[in-house]
Design a protein around this motif. Structure first.
Motif: not given
Length: 312
Positions: A267-280
Motif C-alpha cells: 500500500x506504499x507504506x514506509x514500514x509495516x510491522x506486527x504490533x505486540x504478539x498480534x494479530x494487529x
C-alpha cells in the motif's frame, strides 16, 4: 469533581526483542512503544453514599461491547478494586461507575484493556483527590499488567483534563523504551506519522506466542540503542530497527496475519510491522491521504482497519 472522562489510547510496538524465559516463566523484553491518537473513552463517576462512612466502595462497569466482561475479568474493574482496597478508607463510601466506549479492537496487541485499567487509576486519583504522582500511578499500574504502566505515561501526556503537575511530569511521554517485564520505562523521542492499524478476524494468544518463541529461529533482532538514537535525530534510519521478533512465531503459525502484513506492504507504506504478539499489523505513512486510502482498501478486502496518527 465527581466525574471525569479519560482518553485511553492505543499503542503500537516500534520494536520488540525478547530474551529466554526466566525461572518464573516470564521473558525479559526490550522494546519501544508508541502511543496513537486512536482511543477508547473511559467515563468515571463517583457517587457518594452520604451516610458518614468511609471505605465501603462498590464498582460497576458497563461497555458498548456486549461480549466484554464487566466483572473481575475486566482490567478496568480490577483497577477500581485495587484503588478501593488501597485508598478507599481515605474517601467517603460510594459507588465507582465506569462506562467504557470501546473503539480499540480487543485482544489485538494494542493495549486496549491495559489502557482502560490505567485510565481508571488516573481517573480515581483525580476524583478522590489523592495527589499521587506519575511514579506512584505507574507502580499501581504495574500490579495490573506489563503494558499498563506505559499506558499511564501516555495518558498523563495527552489527557489535558489532568492536573498540570501530572501532565508535566518528566515521565509523561507518548513513546518509551520498556525493559525487564515491560514495566521499566524510559521516555524517548517518538515519531509523528499517519498510521493504519488493521487486523484479520482471528485472535492470537499472547501466552502461546511467548511460549513458542523460545523454539523459533530469530533471524533479525532490533538494535534498540540505535533505534532510540535515530528517533531522537528524526532519522528515517529508525525504520531499520522497527523489528518485532515475535513475528517469527505468529506469522508462521497464523497465516492470516502473514497475509495481512503482505497486503499492507503493497500500500506504499514506509514500514509495516506486527504490533505486540498480534494479530494487529500497523503501517506507517508519510501523508494522511495515503493512510486513509490504504485503510479504505483494507476495509474493502474485509479487514477491520482504522487510520490514525501517532502522538508526540
Amino acid at each position: 469533581m465527581d466525574e471525569i472522562k479519560v482518553l485511553s489510547f492505543a499503542k503500537i510496538n516500534l520494536s520488540i526483542d525478547v530474551g529466554a524465559a526466566r525461572g518464573d516463566g516470564y521473558h525479559p523484553v526490550d522494546m519501544v512503544m508508541q502511543q496513537l491518537s486512536f482511543h477508547d473513552d473511559v467515563d468515571l463517576k463517583y457517587i457518594r453514599n452520604n451516610d458518614g462512612t468511609r471505605g465501603n466502595i462498590d464498582v460497576q462497569v458497563k461497555t458498548n461491547r456486549y461480549y466484554l466482561p464487566t466483572d473481575n475479568r475486566n482490567l478496568a474493574f480490577k483497577a477500581a478494586r485495587l484503588m478501593a482496597d488501597r485508598y478507599g478508607k481515605q474517601v467517603d463510601s460510594g459507588t465507582v461507575r465506569i462506562d467504557i466506549k470501546k473503539r480499540i479492537p480487543v485482544a489485538a496487541g494494542l493495549a486496549g484493556g491495559s489502557g482502560n485499567g490505567a485510565a481508571v487509576i488516573h481517573g480515581l486519583n483525580v476524583l478522590w483527590d489523592l495527589g499521587l504522582d506519575l511514579t506512584k500511578v505507574c507502580l499501581l499500574c504495574a500490579e495490573l499488567g506489563s503494558d499498563v504502566p506505559f499506558s499511564a505515561l501516555g495518558q498523563a501526556k495527552a489527557n489535558y483534563i489532568f492536573p498540570k503537575p501530572m501532565r508535566k511530569d518528566p515521565m509523561a511521554a507518548s513513546c518509551a523504551r520498556a525493559t525487564g517485564r515491560g514495566t521499566e520505562l524510559e521516555p524517548v523521542e517518538g515519531i509523528r506519522k499517519p498510521v493504519v492499524i488493521a487486523k484479520p478476524s482471528i485472535s492470537v494468544s499472547t501466552k502461546e506466542v511467548y511460549q513458542g518463541i523460545d523454539s523459533c529461529e530469530i533471524v533479525s533482532r532490533p538494535d534498540n540503542d540505535k533505534l532510540v538514537e535515530d528517533l531522537a535525530a528524526h532519522s528515517d534510519g529508525a525504520y531499520d530497527n522497527f523489528i518485532n521478533v515475535l513475528e517469527a512465531y505468529t506469522l508462521d503459525h497464523y497465516p492470516a496475519v502473514a497475509k495481512l502484513k503482505q497486503v499492507m506492504s503493497e500500500t506504499g507504506a514506509e514500514k509495516v510491522l506486527m504490533s505486540g504478539s498480534g494479530p494487529t499489523v500497523f503501517a506507517v505513512y508519510n501523508h494522511m491521504k495515503a493512510a486513509m486510502s490504504a485503510c479504505d482498501k483494507l476495509r474493502d478486502k474485509g479487514y477491520e482497519a482504522y487510520w490514525t496518527k501517532t502522538i508526540k
